[in-house]
Design an enzyme around this catalytic site. Structure first.
Site, mmCIF file in Angstrom:
data_model
loop_
_atom_site.group_PDB
_atom_site.id
_atom_site.type_symbol
_atom_site.label_atom_id
_atom_site.label_comp_id
_atom_site.label_asym_id
_atom_site.label_seq_id
_atom_site.Cartn_x
_atom_site.Cartn_y
_atom_site.Cartn_z
ATOM 1 N N PHE A 257 0.835 -1.194 0.000
ATOM 2 C CA PHE A 257 0.000 0.000 0.000
ATOM 3 C C PHE A 257 0.875 1.251 0.000
ATOM 4 O O PHE A 257 1.841 1.341 0.751
ATOM 5 C CB PHE A 257 -0.889 -0.023 1.241
ATOM 6 N N ASN B 113 -3.291 1.806 10.396
ATOM 7 C CA ASN B 113 -3.950 2.213 9.153
ATOM 8 C C ASN B 113 -4.373 0.922 8.465
ATOM 9 O O ASN B 113 -3.717 0.457 7.543
ATOM 10 C CB ASN B 113 -3.002 3.032 8.284
ATOM 11 N N PRO B 114 -5.476 0.320 8.932
ATOM 12 C CA PRO B 114 -5.849 -1.021 8.484
ATOM 13 C C PRO B 114 -6.634 -1.002 7.174
ATOM 14 O O PRO B 114 -7.007 0.072 6.682
ATOM 15 C CB PRO B 114 -6.732 -1.508 9.633
#
Length: 275
Positions: free
Chosen positions: A86, A181-182
């Protein structure tokens, strides 16, 4: 150089890129090996135009800027990124600023769940050199970047599923600060091509309502944090109230607060472990 950048910005704007001028300047700086603010005064060498055109064409195809430059910034750090991990977003800067403003012990224990590239963990470690910082993720692809980015730092990288029972049990009741920050995007949400086609779905989607991982993290935070310890969890801008409810349901928190990012959108929730 300025004409090349102008033409590139026009090309990127026509392709629907959200920040065409900025991206054109950053790509030019990357190719020229210069700072963005100085690239307009740089004389391009013989193959600059060709190399620049190739990158601009790929950006026009909505390949993420960070995949083309190979790095992404978050606060005081820059991390390696690419396919399989990510890409850190500017929206997370607000969570980082909040975390850095917390009053912590001289040698705090900090945990970053769903760390991805490790950007949050590394930013916190760089500002708290005496801290023990533990970065956790379960994606082998992401962890390759995490370990590369953490090399030579004090950040401890742990391969683990943050939703698994007993994760990080050796830290129960000792953590001073927990951030996460899942994956939090509801399945089926419409996304920009840079996100939908290039960010790993495992790091994006948090079930039908976006809360599958956040609900579990609230319970994990209640177990890991010491009394008085703090946590912050990023969420989708549609699930602020649900994230607040998750921490209230966990039953061990006070001062549960919905907070906004730098654009004013609801972005993360903070809470303090009760005494």
């Amino acid at each position: 150089m300025r004409r090349l950048i102008d033409d590139a910005a026009d090309q990127l704007a026509a392709a629907g890129v959200g920040s065409p001028r900025v991206d054109a300047e950053l790509l030019a700086a990357h190719v020229a090996g210069a700072q963005r603010g100085m690239v307009g005064f740089t004389v391009p060498d013989a193959d600059f135009a060709q190399r620049f055109a190739v990158l601009v064409a790929r950006r026009a195809q909505r390949v993420p800027l960070q995949h083309l430059t190979g790095t992404a910034a978050l606060g005081p750090v820059s991390v390696h990124v690419g396919p399989g991990v990510f890409v850190p977003r500017p929206e997370t800067e607000a969570l980082l600023e909040w975390a850095l403003a917390q009053r912590l012990p001289a040698e705090p224990v900090i945990v970053d769940l769903c760390t991805g590239s490790g950007a949050l963990a590394l930013a916190l470690a760089s500002c708290s050199p005496r801290a023990r910082v533990v970065a956790v993720d379960d994606s082998p692809d992401a962890l390759r970047y995490t370990r590369r980015n953490a090399e030579g730092t004090s950040v401890e990288v742990v391969s683990a599923d943050v939703t698994a029972p007993g994760v990080l049990a050796d830290l129960d009741g000792t953590v001073d600060l927990l951030v996460a920050n899942p994956p939090y995007i509801p399945v089926g949400a419409q996304l920009e091509p840079e996100v939908a086609q290039y960010d790993p779905s495992h790091a994006l989607f948090g079930g039908p309502d976006g809360m599958a991982v956040i609900d579990r993290i609230a319970d994990v935070a209640a177990r890991l944090l010491r009394p008085g310890g703090s946590c912050a969890v990023e969420h989708d801008d549609t699930t602020s109230a649900r994230t607040v409810d998750a921490f209230i349901r966990a039953g061990r928190f006070t001062d549960v607060t919905a907070r906004h990012d730098l654009t004013g959108r609801p972005r993360f929730v903070t809470a303090v472990r009760d005494e």
